[in-house]
Write a protein that holds these residues in place. Structure first.
Motif, mmCIF file in Angstrom:
data_model
loop_
_atom_site.group_PDB
_atom_site.id
_atom_site.type_symbol
_atom_site.label_atom_id
_atom_site.label_comp_id
_atom_site.label_asym_id
_atom_site.label_seq_id
_atom_site.Cartn_x
_atom_site.Cartn_y
_atom_site.Cartn_z
ATOM 1 N N PRO A 125 -9.707 -32.051 -26.720
ATOM 2 C CA PRO A 125 -8.915 -31.178 -25.845
ATOM 3 C C PRO A 125 -7.610 -30.766 -26.543
ATOM 4 O O PRO A 125 -7.114 -31.499 -27.397
ATOM 5 N N ARG A 126 -7.079 -29.636 -26.162
ATOM 6 C CA ARG A 126 -5.870 -29.144 -26.831
ATOM 7 C C ARG A 126 -4.633 -29.746 -26.183
ATOM 8 O O ARG A 126 -3.792 -29.047 -25.599
ATOM 9 N N GLU A 127 -4.548 -31.064 -26.297
ATOM 10 C CA GLU A 127 -3.428 -31.778 -25.674
ATOM 11 C C GLU A 127 -2.885 -32.797 -26.658
ATOM 12 O O GLU A 127 -3.599 -33.289 -27.516
ATOM 13 N N ARG A 128 -1.634 -33.140 -26.449
ATOM 14 C CA ARG A 128 -0.961 -34.070 -27.336
ATOM 15 C C ARG A 128 -1.691 -35.421 -27.390
ATOM 16 O O ARG A 128 -1.717 -36.090 -28.409
ATOM 17 N N THR A 129 -2.275 -35.819 -26.277
ATOM 18 C CA THR A 129 -2.942 -37.120 -26.221
ATOM 19 C C THR A 129 -4.126 -37.191 -27.188
ATOM 20 O O THR A 129 -4.579 -38.277 -27.542
ATOM 21 N N ALA A 130 -4.601 -36.036 -27.658
ATOM 22 C CA ALA A 130 -5.729 -36.022 -28.591
ATOM 23 C C ALA A 130 -5.266 -36.161 -30.036
ATOM 24 O O ALA A 130 -6.092 -36.151 -30.953
ATOM 25 N N LEU A 131 -3.945 -36.300 -30.250
ATOM 26 C CA LEU A 131 -3.429 -36.280 -31.623
ATOM 27 C C LEU A 131 -4.053 -37.367 -32.502
ATOM 28 O O LEU A 131 -4.627 -37.066 -33.556
ATOM 29 N N LEU A 132 -3.945 -38.614 -32.081
ATOM 30 C CA LEU A 132 -4.473 -39.690 -32.939
ATOM 31 C C LEU A 132 -6.000 -39.624 -33.075
ATOM 32 O O LEU A 132 -6.512 -39.731 -34.194
ATOM 33 N N PRO A 133 -6.749 -39.427 -31.974
ATOM 34 C CA PRO A 133 -8.197 -39.294 -32.155
ATOM 35 C C PRO A 133 -8.569 -38.177 -33.129
ATOM 36 O O PRO A 133 -9.489 -38.331 -33.934
#
Lengths: 175, 439
Positions: free
Chosen positions: A49-57
């Protein structure tokens, strides 16, 4: 017991980069397959998803695909999750397992945690100085001393002889 | 029939095979150097019952005895506690957790029932984060639980979700623990397909479970670091308050529990299990591995060492808790274990000739490398401590002063406990440091 040549580990990798296990090799910007591999990494990024929470994954997926995090891939992640490149770097540099430089895949990583140290990790390092580097605890303490081989496999209960033999065998396969 | 299964904690025996018949088990250890004849003979029906297990069997009861299917886990008792829990009101479940005396097994030993209550008191949606980061050198207990019995963790998550009214859970697994990650991924999928997660199989409100991997760093085991990591922020600790149970992940009330804690939660209705602690044991012992030790006011280190085949007379000390821990002298070996004093449980057995100053410096250096740099006492203090340890006897007062500052002022327990093994070593083994300095 065959002894690896001086600098044998490095030269074996750096001079002969094409091999049956090329998928294990880190991304090389100068290699002919570089664009295709970057495209593969981009597909992995864009599955998130285009969200900050996806950064590490997303960063982990890139590293899985390329072996490390080259700049174009970092920029791609930053754009996708809408986080400034500077902050992606700030995050990526904070994790010990994320690699911002192309790793030298020839190295054998000798665990130097307390249990491995007691079990002779220093002797392993001394016995094959050209091919080994230190690494922190690998959490396989009960099978000390532990070494991570160039293909990131964990090996337990190594001795100087078994490590040398494995290195020699590895170089032979590579050559 | 041969079943491939996870390590049951007897790491010393690897590679091993266990012949299982009703009421009868026989383990064959170190198969790489043992002739297979005895194993084949046993399969034909002639061998005695000689199973060298790992002490009390509660959390580890199914670890190493499952074939990886949900059916096998269910046949061996998985989800029975959950089935019982969902018939009770959430508050009753929390009371049962409280009666069982469950405390955080990650090392801080905060009262679990209280944590769940604090979160439940806040308006939803509430979140659960499972701390399976397990990055403390010398600790490998959660990996065993996750690889060997992932359904126990999922059951614990569902039980906590029912008790604290949680809608969404994130299991955050150490990035290097790849086998653990794949075992949990598979188990979550199995549980979802079986209707365990949405409540359709057993009842309950249901919870969505997300699995994530970390990417290294001792500090990532600190609970607020995990929150930042999941949000995509830099992995550094947060200031507290606010506490996670009030404002945690994405500002929502969040329960953060260690893997082992949630696994223990599945045993609260057992009649009555003595509280046990998983002790990953390594170092100078014949049978290194994972031990489940009853913390029952009777069991002492001497019993643990005996189970591992160690002769206490050949032991200089135990290193308990690695770079955030302390040394335990043989004088303490007969004192009953105290749960709060066990930390995360990691034990390295040090032989008589162990070089204590060297080990101490290695632990201090590790903390200095792993300091995230967010707060000054830890960022500046950990390398300073390494430097002062070059001549510990001469720098004793400055070391003590530095440790005091780091303990009091660090943002999280990486810095807060970095001085602990150093202080312990200097207090218990002053002669070792003096001997070294005079050389």
């Amino acid at each position: 017991m065959p002894q690896p040549r001086k600098h044998a580990c490095r030269s074996a990798y750096n001079l002969r980069m094409v091999s049956p296990d090329s998928e294990r090799f880190p991304y090389d910007a100068a290699a002919s397959d570089a664009p295709a591999r970057l495209a593969e990494a981009a597909r992995a990024i864009e599955a998130h998803p285009r969200e900050r929470t996806a950064l590490l994954p997303a960063l982990l997926d890139v590293q899985h695909a390329l072996g490390w995090l080259p700049r174009p891939a970092i920029q791609r992640v930053a754009a996708w999750v809408r986080v400034p490149v500077s902050e992606v770097y700030a995050t990526a540099t904070a994790y010990s397992e994320l690699r911002l430089e192309r790793p030298d895949p020839a190295m054998w990583h000798v665990c130097t945690g307390v249990a491995c140290d007691l079990a002779g990790a220093e002797d392993l390092l001394l016995s094959s100085p050209e091919c080994t580097v230190r690494i922190d605890c690998q959490f396989l303490c009960a099978l000390a001393p532990v070494v991570v081989d160039p293909r990131e496999r964990l090996l337990g209960r190594l001795t100087e002889d078994t490590l040398r033999a494995r290195i020699a065998m590895h170089l032979e396969i590579r050559a | 029939m041969a079943v491939e299964t996870a390590c049951d904690g007897a790491c010393w025996a690897a590679p091993s095979a266990t012949v299982v018949r009703p009421g009868h088990r026989h383990r064959f250890a170190r198969l790489e150097r043992e002739p297979l004849g005895a194993l084949l003979e046993c399969l034909e029906g002639t061998c005695d019952d000689a199973y060298a297990g790992s002490g009390a069997r509660g959390l580890l009861a199914r670890v190493g005895h499952l074939d990886g299917s949900l059916a096998d886990a269910l046949a061996q008792g998985a989800y029975l506690a959950l089935a019982h829990a969902v018939t009770r009101k959430p508050e009753e479940v929390i009371e049962a957790v409280q009666r069982a005396g469950l405390s955080g097994r990650g090392g801080a030993h905060f009262v679990t029932a209280q944590k769940w209550r604090l979160a439940a008191a806040n308006a939803g949606p509430r979140l659960l984060v499972v701390n399976a980061e397990e990055g403390e050198p010398g600790v490998f207990k959660d990996r065993h639980l996750l690889e060997g019995d992932p359904h126990r963790l999922i059951e614990g998550v569902l039980l906590a979700a029912h008790a604290a009214g949680i809608a969404h859970a994130v299991i955050y697994i150490n990035g290097q623990a790849r086998n653990a990650r794949s075992a949990v991924d598979l188990a979550v999928e199995q549980a979802r397909d079986a209707g365990l997660l949405d409540g359709s199989a057993l009842g309950g409100a249901g919870v969505e479970i997300e699995v994530r991997s970390g990417a290294g760093g001792y500090v990532c085991g600190e609970e607020s670091v995990i929150l930042n990591s999941i949000e995509g922020e830099r992995p550094v600790p947060r200031t507290k308050p606010p506490f996670a149970t009030d404002r945690g992940l994405f500002e929502r009330p969040t329960v953060i529990n260690n893997t082992e804690t949630l696994c223990v939660a599945t045993t609260i209705f057992d009649d009555p299990p003595p509280p046990t602690k998983l002790i990953p044991l390594s170092g100078a012992v014949p049978r290194a591995g994972l031990y489940e030790v009853p913390v029952d006011g009777v069991t002492a280190w001497s019993g643990v060492l005996a189970a591992a085949g160690a002769n206490p007379q050949r032991v200089r000390a135990l290193l308990l808790g690695g770079p955030s821990g302390r040394f335990v002298l043989p004088e303490e070996f007969d004192a009953p274990l105290d749960m709060r004093g066990l930390g995360a449980g990691g034990v390295v057995v040090l032989p008589l000739d162990a070089d204590i100053p060297r080990i101490t410096r290695a632990l201090a250096a590790y903390n200095a490398r792993e300091s995230c740099g967010e707060c000054t006492p830890c960022r500046e203090g950990t390398p300073r401590l390494v430097a002062l340890l070059e001549d510990a006897p001469a720098n004793r007062e400055r070391i003590n002063a530095l440790i005091e500052v780091m303990t009091e002022a660090s943002l999280c327990q990486l810095g807060g406990l970095a001085g602990k093994p150093v202080a312990s070593a200097l207090a218990l083994f002053p002669q070792d440091f003096e001997r070294e300095a005079s050389r």
